[in-house]
Design a protein around this motif. Structure first.
Motif: not given
Ligand SMILES: Cc1cc2nc3c(=O)[nH]c(=O)nc-3n(C[C@H](O)[C@H](O)[C@H](O)COP(=O)(O)OP(=O)(O)OC[C@H]3O[C@@H](n4cnc5c(N)ncnc54)[C@H](O)[C@@H]3O)c2cc1C
Lengths: 256, 314
Positions: A112-122, A168-176
């Motif tokens: 994957f180029d990008l992994v997105l997740s919620g910051l924490q689970s309920d 603001w933060v700039e990150l190279p891909l791949p990123a999570s």
């Protein structure tokens, strides 16, 4: 752009939460489940990124018993392209590092180029999964994103800091990247989406025995918190409640 | 070394939760050392000069003048490897959330976050939106722990001194892959929540945007300001400068009157200093009732309109 969105199915905020007989977790048979709210924002962000780019793939990935297919289907109905269920027995895994390693072993195959997740689970609220996976897969990481801007091989995120500060933060891909709630308005599935989701693939992955990891932390017991404060309980019919509140405001707290 | 506390700089000074983390580390028993990183390291060491500690470790590096996740994960991992502390302790801050899981994954050390108290050999953490507490234990020799706000009081810190030791850490320039800009604040609203005497605070229990005026009407008769929980702000029902909690304002009014707020820890940290707390919630087990002085069990939408009427007539 190939985007993974990690979603978890968790008890809804109004669900009953009876303790299980061994008091190690709750008895899930009377629980109503929903998609973990921050994950819903992460999913929406992934769909928006794909739509803006005009191409790409959004893959939803969840770990748990068969009941979690419901949230994967819901994500597919909203527009994700395909789903992956990492199968797990009924008892949810509570050691974050084990969770991270299991996800990482599956995600590794997909590049994957990008992994997105919620910051924490309920439910367990460990708040680590996205970052653990990023580290395990050698990706760059950022947390508490409230804005994303994808550029050529890079992603720029606005991070929430404490007490009303941002960065603001700039990150190279791949990123999570873990997503803070409120950065977009999650869509509802359309009727067409719901119909279409039935035809979309959900791959079920059963991790092999050699992937059985030993847990480094364990949840031994859950209990109902005891209050130490003197609290006056005000209940009954509305009339009586209102009368008592007026009394409290006048005589006890003296604000009117 | 028994316990190493990794300190955080909050705009140049020691973060409040870092100080509480030192108190928490002390309650684990054994020796406690601290690590401070970056351009504020000397002044933070100075701030702690009156506190009894084993050692203050200082790391300075051109790539980590101020916080970035890549640099911190690397430095903290290296220090853990060279100093071998049994416990690595931090405040449960946004910064901790940002880089500590990377240390955990890199060194295969479990990270137990957001601890509210200790019980024998286990650590207590809230789960399921603060409705239950969970006891968590580690089977590993080393463990990383982060403590929730106010889990420990820094007032219990013993006076004394410590040795300062400068650690030399070499970082390759390729380690820091991300580019962090300077932190900034967004324009504040025209409401000063922090100095309000009374706050009427709206939670998701208000149910719909159309019901928001009820809260403003109640605030009007009480001469109060309106504040809100995060989901209400996220939904766009109320302006973000009215948010109370860890990502909003910290308030301590004479009366905090909450309408359908569940009492999640991130909300509670921003308001538990209130002199009186009166909470209306239809769920008798709502966590907000644990800190409330007056627990009103009932429906906001039924009670509040009648209450407004009664207050107008009295
Ligand atoms: C890193 C991070 C930072 C956060 N920062 C903040 C922050 O700064 N501020 C903040 O508030 N939250 C913050 N949160 C979110 C927090 O965890 C909770 O999700 C949030 O506080 C819950 O808001 P709520 O109580 O309004 O909603 P819910 O938890 O959904 O609670 C609604 C409550 O209303 C009750 N209710 C429903 N209908 C009625 C009715 N008709 N009458 C009476 N009661 C009713 C329900 O019983 C329930 O208790 C943060 C979370 C994270 C992870």
């Amino acid at each position: 752009m190939k985007i993974a969105v990690l979603v978890k199915q968790v008890p809804g905020s109004e669900s009953a939460l009876p303790l299980s007989p061994n008091e190690k977790w709750i008895d899930e048979s009377s629980v109503t489940f929903v998609m973990n709210p921050p994950d819903n924002f992460a999913l929406e962000e992934a769909l928006l990124i794909k739509e803006k780019n005009g191409e790409g793939e959004v893959v939803v990935i969840s770990m748990g018993p068969s009941r979690i297919q419901k949230v994967i289907r819901e994500a597919l109905a909203k527009g994700a392209d395909r789903g992956i269920q990492i199968e797990e027995s009924d008892d949810i895994e509570k050691d974050p590092l084990t969770v991270g390693k299991k996800f990482a072993s599956v995600l590794k195959e997909e590049n994957f180029d990008l992994v997105l997740s919620g910051l924490q689970s309920d439910d367990t609220g460990m708040g680590q999964t996205g970052v653990l996976i990023g580290e395990l897969l050698g990706m760059s990481t950022a947390t508490l994103a409230i804005k994303t801007e994808v550029k050529e091989n890079k992603i720029k995120v606005k991070r929430e800091l404490e007490s009303g500060w941002f960065q603001w933060v700039e990150l190279p891909l791949p990123a999570s990247i873990s997503i803070q709630s409120g950065l977009n308005i999650p869509r509802y599935p359309s009727l067409k989406g719901i119909m279409g989701a039935k035809k979309k693939e959900i791959k079920e992955i059963l991790l092999s025995a050699q992937n059985q990891l030993s847990n480094l932390q364990s949840m031994d017991k859950v209990s109902i918190p005891q209050t130490s404060k003197q609290t006056e309980v005000i209940e009954g019919d509305t009339e009586a409640i209102v009368a008592r509140i007026v009394d409290v405001l006048k005589k006890d707290i003296k604000v009117i | 070394m028994d316990t190493l506390v990794v300190l955080e700089s909050s705009r140049g000074s020691l973060h409040r939760l870092s100080k509480e983390a030192i108190a928490g580390a002390k309650s684990l028993g054994g020796t406690v050392s601290v690590l401070t990183i970056g351009k504020d390291a000397d002044s933070i060491a100075q701030e702690l000069s009156g506190v009894q500690l084993d050692e203050i470790l200082i790391v300075k590096n051109e790539y980590v003048e101020s916080y970035n996740a890549d640099g911190y994960a690397e430095i903290v991992s290296q220090v853990i490897q060279s100093e071998s502390p049994k416990n690595i302790v931090l405040g449960h801050t946004y910064q901790t959330r940002d880089f500590v899981p990377r240390v955990s994954a890199r060194l295969d050390i479990p990270f137990i976050p957001d601890i509210i108290s200790l019980s024998e050999s286990s650590f207590v953490k809230q789960v399921l939106n603060a409705k239950l507490n969970a006891s968590i234990s580690s089977t590993n020799d080393q463990v990383i722990l982060s403590f929730q706000s106010a889990a420990f009081s820094d007032e219990s810190l013993e006076a004394g001194g410590s040795e300062v030791r400068l650690l030399n850490i070499n970082l390759d320039s390729t380690i820091v892959r991300s580019k962090s800009e300077d932190p900034f604040q967004e324009e504040a609203g025209d409401v000063d929540l922090e100095s309000a005497e009374i706050l009427v605070s709206v939670g998701r229990g208000i149910e719909k945007e159309e019901n928001i005026p009820i809260a403003f009407e109640l605030a009007k008769v009480l001469n109060a300001e309106v504040s809100a929980s995060r989901p209400v702000v996220d939904a766009g029902w109320i302006d973000s400068f009215r948010q109370v909690g860890s990502s909003g304002s910290n308030v301590a009014p004479k009366l905090y009157f909450s309408l359908g707020v569940s009492g999640a820890i991130q909300h509670v940290v921003g308001m538990k200093g209130s002199k009186s707390i009166l909470a209306i919630n239809k769920d008798p087990d709502a966590p907000i009732f644990e800190i409330a002085d007056y627990a009103v069990i009932g429906d906001v939408l039924e009670i509040v309109p009648k209450l407004i009427e009664a207050l107008e007539n009295s």
